[in-house]
Design an enzyme around this catalytic site. Structure first.
Site, PDB file in Angstrom:
ATOM      1  N   GLU A   1       0.825  -1.205   0.000  1.00 51.40           N
ATOM      2  CA  GLU A   1       0.000   0.000   0.000  1.00 51.40           C
ATOM      3  C   GLU A   1       0.862   1.258   0.000  1.00 51.40           C
ATOM      4  OE1 GLU A   1      -4.113  -1.344   2.117  1.00 51.40           O
ATOM      5  OE2 GLU A   1      -2.364  -1.214   3.425  1.00 51.40           O
TER       6      GLU A   1
ATOM      7  N   GLU B   1      -3.756  -9.743   3.479  1.00 49.97           N
ATOM      8  CA  GLU B   1      -4.508  -9.495   4.709  1.00 49.97           C
ATOM      9  C   GLU B   1      -5.581 -10.541   5.006  1.00 49.97           C
ATOM     10  OE1 GLU B   1      -2.781  -5.394   3.895  1.00 49.97           O
ATOM     11  OE2 GLU B   1      -3.369  -7.178   2.764  1.00 49.97           O
TER      12      GLU B   1
END
Length: 259
Positions: free
Chosen positions: A110, A130
């Site tokens: 990210e 995740e």
């Protein structure tokens, strides 16, 4: 700073995530150190480009330090610019380059996606794993990846928690260049040099106009509104807008002030 190394060389700031023993995973203290480093870069009128990279040879950033989070038992308190002090930094028109030297997973991916240019070592890999630990990539990864590459490719990467090689990242379109690990610093410097040849005001204005324009409902609307964007107005009043034509007419190298 304890977990972040900041170096300035001329007009370039290099921010290095410096926890190589845990693959540069980000703990709470590191989040706030990164916020401070990027804040300093953003407000310094003499700093034009920021390189973000990781210490060591294994990792750019493996994401959040889950062990530290489990030990603290507390929910993370991110700084005001979001994860790593970067992923919600929507008000900085200066260019950010991610020099990805190894794995960029979860929050690390990210951070890279939040940069404007990604230069990757051929040893780099990317992913949003995740869901494998019951989490969701809410640090901009889901939104940015789905906007930066074709949707089917983004969804396949996200839903299957697949790790993507640097070569595949280049093919998919979120990586700008892949080079041998030994050439990463030199390749990143080439991008920096190309950016620094141009007016810093023009570069900042260009980035801002792109991002503001993407929020408009059409190209027609964006072009009609761009003259009202604050960065456009600042560019029209800048010294650089006069320096470019002067240097061209006199057949000499422009001396940009960035103002």
């Amino acid at each position: 700073m304890q977990f972040v190394d900041v170096k300035r060389d001329g007009a370039v700031t290099t921010v290095t995530l410096n926890r190589p023993d845990v693959m540069n995973a980000i703990n709470i203290e590191m989040h706030h150190e990164l916020q401070a480093a990027f804040d300093a870069f953003a407000v310094d009128p003499d700093q034009y480009v920021c390189i973000v990279t990781g210490a060591g040879e294994r990792a750019f950033c493996a994401g959040s330090d889950l062990k530290a989070a489990a030990e603290s038992g507390l929910p993370p308190e991110y700084p005001h610019s979001g994860y790593a002090g970067l992923i919600e930094r929507f008000d900085c028109p200066k260019p950010f380059i991610a020099a990805v030297n190894g794995v960029a997973l979860g929050g690390g991916f990210e951070v890279a996606l939040a940069c404007d240019i990604i230069v990757a070592s051929d040893k780099a890999s990317f992913g949003l794993p995740e869901p494998l630990v019951g989490a969701v990539a809410l640090g901009g990864g889901l939104h940015r990846l789905a906007r930066q590459i074709p949707l089917k490719q983004a969804m396949a990467t996200i839903l299957a928690s697949r790790r993507v090689s640097a070569a595949d990242g280049l093919r998919m379109g979120f990586v700008n260049e892949v080079v041998p690990a030994s050439d990463l610093a030199a390749a990143t410097q080439c991008w920096v040099d190309d950016i620094l040849r141009a007016s810093p005001v023009s570069v900042r204005t260009s980035k801002a106009v792109v991002h503001r324009g993407l929020q408009e409902d059409s190209v027609e609307t964006a072009m009609r509104h761009q003259k009202h964007y604050p960065e456009f107005i600042a560019w029209r009043a800048s010294e650089d807008i006069k320096e470019g034509p002067r240097a061209f007419a006199e057949k000499c190298k422009p001396v940009w002030t960035g103002r």
